[in-house]
Scaffold this active site. Structure first.
Site, mmCIF file in Angstrom:
data_model
loop_
_atom_site.group_PDB
_atom_site.id
_atom_site.type_symbol
_atom_site.label_atom_id
_atom_site.label_comp_id
_atom_site.label_asym_id
_atom_site.label_seq_id
_atom_site.Cartn_x
_atom_site.Cartn_y
_atom_site.Cartn_z
ATOM 1 C CG HIS A 1 9.182 0.284 5.617
ATOM 2 N ND1 HIS A 1 9.114 -0.872 5.843
ATOM 3 C CD2 HIS A 1 7.561 0.218 5.867
ATOM 4 C CE1 HIS A 1 7.794 -2.014 5.855
ATOM 5 N NE2 HIS A 1 7.264 -1.113 6.334
ATOM 6 C CE LYS B 1 4.674 -4.515 10.250
ATOM 7 N NZ LYS B 1 2.902 -4.182 10.770
ATOM 8 C CG MET C 1 -1.312 -0.853 1.297
ATOM 9 S SD MET C 1 -3.100 -1.050 1.774
ATOM 10 C CE MET C 1 -2.747 -0.738 4.168
ATOM 11 N N GLY C 2 2.140 1.292 -0.441
ATOM 12 C CA GLY C 2 2.959 2.276 -0.392
ATOM 13 C C GLY C 2 3.665 2.987 0.637
ATOM 14 C CG HIS D 1 7.076 -2.676 1.692
ATOM 15 N ND1 HIS D 1 7.355 -1.256 2.255
ATOM 16 C CD2 HIS D 1 5.896 -3.015 1.676
ATOM 17 C CE1 HIS D 1 6.057 -1.139 3.225
ATOM 18 N NE2 HIS D 1 5.073 -1.468 2.725
ATOM 19 C CB SER E 1 3.994 2.130 5.472
ATOM 20 O OG SER E 1 3.979 1.228 5.302
ATOM 21 N NE ARG E 2 -2.091 1.288 10.923
ATOM 22 C CZ ARG E 2 -2.335 0.473 9.979
ATOM 23 N NH1 ARG E 2 -1.700 -0.268 9.452
ATOM 24 N NH2 ARG E 2 -3.341 0.365 9.130
HETATM 25 O O1 PAF Z 1 0.091 -5.973 3.811
HETATM 26 C C1 PAF Z 1 -0.415 -5.065 2.754
HETATM 27 O O2 PAF Z 1 0.360 -4.070 3.014
HETATM 28 C C2 PAF Z 1 -1.969 -4.897 2.336
HETATM 29 O O3 PAF Z 1 -2.800 -5.815 3.661
HETATM 30 C C3 PAF Z 1 -1.960 -5.642 0.988
HETATM 31 C C4 PAF Z 1 -1.259 -6.859 1.398
HETATM 32 C C5 PAF Z 1 -0.713 -5.013 0.297
HETATM 33 C C6 PAF Z 1 -3.550 -5.695 0.649
HETATM 34 O O4 PAF Z 1 -3.843 -4.415 0.476
#
Ligand code: PAF
EC number: 6.3.2.1
Length: 281
Positions: free
Chosen positions: A34, A151, A30-31, A37, A188-189
């Site tokens: 970091h 996570k 979801m962008g 990812h 991301s949070r």
């Molecule tokens: O983990 C995430 O970032 C989201 O839940 C995902 C898997 C991209 C689905 O929107």
């Protein structure tokens, strides 16, 4: 790195890869990217000809509108991060109508009960939203391998079930939690935490490590009491802490010899909800 902003051009790209028998590794996001990812793409890079990322903030998996609104959106920085990582060949940034051509509603799934535990109980509809978007992305990306961080361990289990139920031929890989040097799980949070809150949040990992030391030494009610005391003494709001069977994700109150266990924790630090977990033993 190629960037695709719509389904039609992305499908052409995928068709071309398939015609050329390329193996595809995929991790959706979801962008607000970091190093956690990037660790998914680093593993994917070693196991596939082509590595694909997607960025889509999926509205249907947010049960709290404020959380959706505040979710960090850093698309330009994300593209730069992916490009300079050299792990990723293409990123798909679909429009809402590419994922939800018939209106923005989730499918309803039965994942055998694991969808009702922990995050499923705390965030009604969350896993229907996750299942819907991940299934749509899987059908469009058509990966051989897909990578998800531990996570979100419950999400990883849900995706394994989703693939089994839908008969998709995709191998799901769990990737170890990527932590900052101070132990805080990358998320991301974390961007929304102040410097002091970031420092304070390190108590989450320290507590999980303590729990691992207490595993099979103390009883589960004793462990839970100690964890609750830690958080009530430092003024952070513990939403839940529990120990669950790793297969069923059901909370347990005593340990058996032949099972695998994992501790799960959710803590509110200021206005930010942080989740973490640790395999025990
Ligand atoms: O983990 C995430 O970032 C989201 O839940 C995902 C898997 C991209 C689905 O929107």
């Amino acid at each position: 790195m190629q960037v695709f902003y719509d389904r039609a051009s992305f499908s052409q790209y995928i068709n071309h890869l398939k015609e050329n028998h390329k193996t595809i590794g995929f991790a959706p996001t979801m962008g607000a990217l970091h190093n956690g990812h990037l660790s998914l793409y680093q593993v994917a890079r070693q196991q596939n000809n082509i590595v694909i990322s997607s960025i889509f903030v999926n509205p249907t998996q947010f049960n709290n509108p404020e959380d959706l609104e505040k979710y960090p959106r850093t698309i330009d920085a994300d593209i730069k991060i992916l490009d300079s990582s050299t792990f990723v060949d293409a990123v798909y940034i679909p429009r809402v109508e590419d994922i939800y051509p018939n209106g923005m509603v989730s499918k309803h799934y039965n994942f055998g009960g694991i969808e009702n535990e922990m995050e499923g109980a705390a965030r009604p509809g969350h896993f229907d939203g996750v299942g819907t978007v991940v299934e749509a992305l899987f059908l469009q990306v058509r990966p051989d391998n897909a990578y998800f961080g531990e996570k979100d361990f419950q999400q990883l289990k849900i995706i394994e079930k989703l693939v089994m139920l839908s008969g998709l031929d995709i191998k799901i890989h769990g990737v170890k939690i990527h932590r900052q040097d101070n132990g805080l799980a990358m998320s991301s949070r974390n961007m929304r935490l102040s410097a002091d809150e970031r420092e304070a949040s390190t108590i989450i990992y320290k507590t999980l490590k303590n729990v691992n030391d207490w595993f099979r030494v103390l009883s589960i009610p004793e462990i839970k009491k100690r964890v609750e005391d830690i958080f009530s003494n430092n003024g952070m709001q513990l939403e839940y802490f529990l120990i669950a069977d790793e297969d069923t994700l059901k909370e347990v109150n005593f340990f058996s010899e032949d099972k695998n266990y994992r501790a799960f924790i959710v803590v509110h630090v200021g206005s930010v909800r942080l989740i973490d977990n640790m395999h025990l033993g």
